[in-house]
Design a protein around this motif. Structure first.
Motif, short mmCIF file in Angstrom:
data_model
loop_
_atom_site.label_atom_id
_atom_site.label_comp_id
_atom_site.label_asym_id
_atom_site.label_seq_id
_atom_site.Cartn_x
_atom_site.Cartn_y
_atom_site.Cartn_z
N PRO A 243 37.85 7.24 0.01
CA PRO A 243 36.39 7.37 -0.16
C PRO A 243 35.90 6.78 -1.48
O PRO A 243 36.62 6.70 -2.47
CB PRO A 243 36.16 8.87 -0.09
CG PRO A 243 37.47 9.49 -0.42
CD PRO A 243 38.51 8.55 0.09
N ASP A 245 32.45 6.69 -4.28
CA ASP A 245 31.22 7.33 -4.74
C ASP A 245 30.46 6.34 -5.64
O ASP A 245 30.74 5.13 -5.61
CB ASP A 245 31.50 8.65 -5.45
CG ASP A 245 32.35 8.49 -6.71
OD1 ASP A 245 32.52 7.35 -7.18
OD2 ASP A 245 32.85 9.50 -7.23
N LYS A 246 29.53 6.83 -6.44
CA LYS A 246 28.71 5.92 -7.25
C LYS A 246 29.51 5.17 -8.31
O LYS A 246 29.02 4.18 -8.85
CB LYS A 246 27.58 6.70 -7.92
CG LYS A 246 26.42 7.02 -6.99
CD LYS A 246 25.21 7.46 -7.77
CE LYS A 246 23.99 7.58 -6.86
NZ LYS A 246 22.75 7.93 -7.61
N GLN A 247 30.70 5.63 -8.62
CA GLN A 247 31.55 4.94 -9.60
C GLN A 247 32.66 4.13 -8.95
O GLN A 247 33.54 3.63 -9.63
CB GLN A 247 32.16 5.96 -10.57
CG GLN A 247 31.12 6.63 -11.47
CD GLN A 247 31.77 7.53 -12.50
OE1 GLN A 247 32.60 8.37 -12.17
NE2 GLN A 247 31.41 7.34 -13.76
N GLN A 250 37.45 6.52 -5.40
CA GLN A 250 37.80 7.85 -5.91
C GLN A 250 39.32 7.98 -5.97
O GLN A 250 39.97 8.30 -4.98
CB GLN A 250 37.19 8.94 -5.03
CG GLN A 250 35.67 8.89 -5.00
CD GLN A 250 35.07 10.06 -4.24
OE1 GLN A 250 35.21 11.21 -4.65
NE2 GLN A 250 34.39 9.76 -3.14
N TRP A 412 21.59 2.86 -5.58
CA TRP A 412 23.03 2.79 -5.82
C TRP A 412 23.36 1.34 -6.17
O TRP A 412 22.92 0.41 -5.49
CB TRP A 412 23.82 3.18 -4.58
CG TRP A 412 23.84 4.64 -4.24
CD1 TRP A 412 22.76 5.46 -4.09
CD2 TRP A 412 24.98 5.45 -4.01
NE1 TRP A 412 23.16 6.73 -3.77
CE2 TRP A 412 24.54 6.75 -3.71
CE3 TRP A 412 26.35 5.21 -4.02
CZ2 TRP A 412 25.40 7.80 -3.42
CZ3 TRP A 412 27.23 6.25 -3.72
CH2 TRP A 412 26.76 7.54 -3.44
N GLU A 423 19.38 5.11 -1.10
CA GLU A 423 19.65 6.39 -0.44
C GLU A 423 18.33 7.14 -0.24
O GLU A 423 17.53 7.29 -1.16
CB GLU A 423 20.58 7.24 -1.30
CG GLU A 423 20.86 8.62 -0.70
CD GLU A 423 21.65 9.51 -1.63
OE1 GLU A 423 21.96 10.66 -1.23
OE2 GLU A 423 21.97 9.07 -2.77
N HIS A 457 27.53 7.96 5.22
CA HIS A 457 26.51 7.26 4.43
C HIS A 457 25.36 6.81 5.31
O HIS A 457 24.77 5.76 5.07
CB HIS A 457 27.14 6.05 3.71
CG HIS A 457 28.22 6.42 2.75
ND1 HIS A 457 27.96 6.86 1.47
CD2 HIS A 457 29.58 6.41 2.87
CE1 HIS A 457 29.10 7.10 0.84
NE2 HIS A 457 30.10 6.83 1.68
#
Length: 490
Positions: A243, A245-247, A250, A412, A423, A457
């Protein structure tokens, strides 16, 4: 009305056929104004009759003189058609004997084409505003100067490079790319480790072949670029999603799975846009070392960063574990089809073997022109100009969204690249919504389309903006607002 004089011609395999002189015999209808030669028209008609069973095995064909007379063509024309049929084994003839249809030519009737096939393969749709991702603005590409570089490159290219110049790429381009990545990204790379490709997609095809000997499992960001996912699936890899995420990736979800590699976009995650932070980069490299796998780093558009200089590639942290993939499609023009891979030395010979058996090499003229474009720093200046332009368009897009949607959305990946993800918490976008947008004249994409695990998403949209003028951006956002308003009312 054209009057045909009818004659009765006795075909030696037993059929009586009424033949209009000068036009039609054995089902042969000649079109004298066609771009196809008369000989090939005769050949093609007779071949089709043989495979369809209208001319059966053992049937005797008319002599070249007889057929030429009744088609009012030269005997040489018929002779040429018979020669083609004979060379391909459709007819058999011996000196002093008759020409007969060969055995085993009958083919079953082919299935009819699928209904509405032409509708399924639709022509290019004209949108009022096209938010397609990954599109540079070609209107600002210095086409005239590039064409001059191409012409000069072709004129000055050494004769030996007009032949097979090598699967690695021409040395001049490899040297200039080494200088380019050092100036733009801080990468120290030896030119011998750089291999020219026909874009990032071909690079992944070859890397998949290269790494498949180490296993058929590969870790991949989720969501990811669907085109790259399909390349790996087409090579028989089992995809293990991790997965995002915004960075970005993960790393806490990385598990020892026996995978041979992991595909990542750390400098601008596609499609969510995150920049992988240092702690995760270090964790990813530790994971690769501990589990003896390789990292494929796809750096597809990190040159366009709007909050500081481009991010240093993951490659700079471990040049033996990371295989770096770069491309010039986004910073010059997509049709150029020149990319490159920075490979650890252990893969050099196998890469060359695979490339020689795919398409041997890139055309040398574009390589030589790009080498000079890099050497004169034209590319550096072009990237700086386009980064400024794309940054302005990014601000216009964010401002237009803010005006229309107030605080009902979150961006994002808006710090770099040619697209951003939006989003809208609480909303769910599906194919029906895409269709409504299309009917309204705009093209957008769903983040969920690029997801391996669906519906995680589904509240996010993708908007590419690099190729759009300010007016187009504002019009597109206005149309999107209307589509969202109509969807919410439903």
């Amino acid at each position: 009305m054209i009057q045909y004089k009818l004659v009765l011609f006795k075909i030696q395999f037993g059929a009586n056929i009424r033949v209009p002189v000068g036009g039609y015999m054995l089902g042969i209808e000649l079109r004298r104004n066609s771009g196809v030669s008369l000989a090939r028209q005769i050949y093609r008609t007779l071949r089709n009759q043989m495979t369809e069973g209208r001319l059966k095995q053992g049937d005797v064909l008319p002599s070249t003189r007889e057929l030429a007379k009744h088609l009012t063509v030269s005997r040489n024309t018929v002779y040429e058609a018979y020669e083609m049929l004979s060379a391909e084994g459709f007819i058999e003839s011996r000196p002093g004997s008759q020409t007969r249809v060969a055995n085993g030519l009958l083919l079953a009737k082919a299935d009819p084409p699928a209904e509405h096939f032409e509708e399924a393969v639709q022509a290019t749709i004209s949108y009022l505003v096209d938010f397609q991702t990954g599109q540079p603005d070609l209107r600002y590409f210095p086409q005239s100067s590039w064409l001059q570089y191409l012409r000069k490159a072709a004129e000055s290219l050494p004769q030996e490079q007009w032949g097979y110049s090598g699967a690695e790429g021409i040395p001049a381009l490899r040297r200039e790319i080494a200088g380019w990545v050092y100036r733009s990204k801080g990468m120290t790379v030896h030119p011998q480790n750089i291999f020219i490709t026909s874009g990032a997609t071909q690079a992944l095809h070859l890397l998949a072949e290269l790494l498949s000997v180490y296993g058929k499992d590969i870790l991949m960001e989720d969501p990811c670029h669907m085109g790259m996912l399909r390349v790996l699936q087409g090579k028989g890899f089992n995809i293990l999603p991790v997965p995002v995420d915004k960075q970005g990736l993960q790393t806490d979800f990385l598990k020892n799975s026996g995978a041979c590699a992991i595909y990542v976009t750390p400098s601008h995650q596609f499609p969510l846009g995150g920049i992988l932070p240092a702690t995760r980069r270090a964790a990813l490299i530790r994971f690769a070392r501990e589990n003896d796998l390789f990292i494929i780093e796809d750096d597809y558009d990190s040159e366009f960063r709007y909050c500081g200089p481009p991010v240093a590639p993951l490659y700079t942290m471990d040049s033996q574990r990371v295989i770096y993939v770069g491309t010039f499609s986004k910073i010059l023009y997509p049709a150029l089809r020149i990319g490159f891979v920075v490979l650890p030395r252990r893969f050099h010979s196998q890469w060359c073997y695979l490339r020689r058996h795919v398409d041997v090499q890139n055309p040398p003229f574009e390589q030589a022109a790009l080498a000079k474009y890099l050497r004169t720093r034209k590319l550096d200046r072009h990237v700086r100009k386009m980064r400024k332009l794309y940054g302005q368009r990014r601000e216009i897009l964010l401002q237009a969204i803010e005006e229309k949607f107030s605080r009902t959305w979150h961006p994002w990946g808006d710090a770099s690249g040619l697209h951003l993800a939006l989003e809208f918490p609480g909303l769910h976008f599906d194919q029906a919504f895409l269709l409504r947008c299309k009917e309204s004249g705009i093209r957008i994409a769903l983040v969920d389309y690029h997801s391996i695990n669906k519906n995680l998403h589904s509240d996010k949209l993708l908007l590419g903006y690099g190729h759009l003028e300010a007016k187009e951006i504002r019009q597109g956002v206005s149309l999107l607002h209307k589509c969202l308003h109509a969807a919410s009312r439903r």
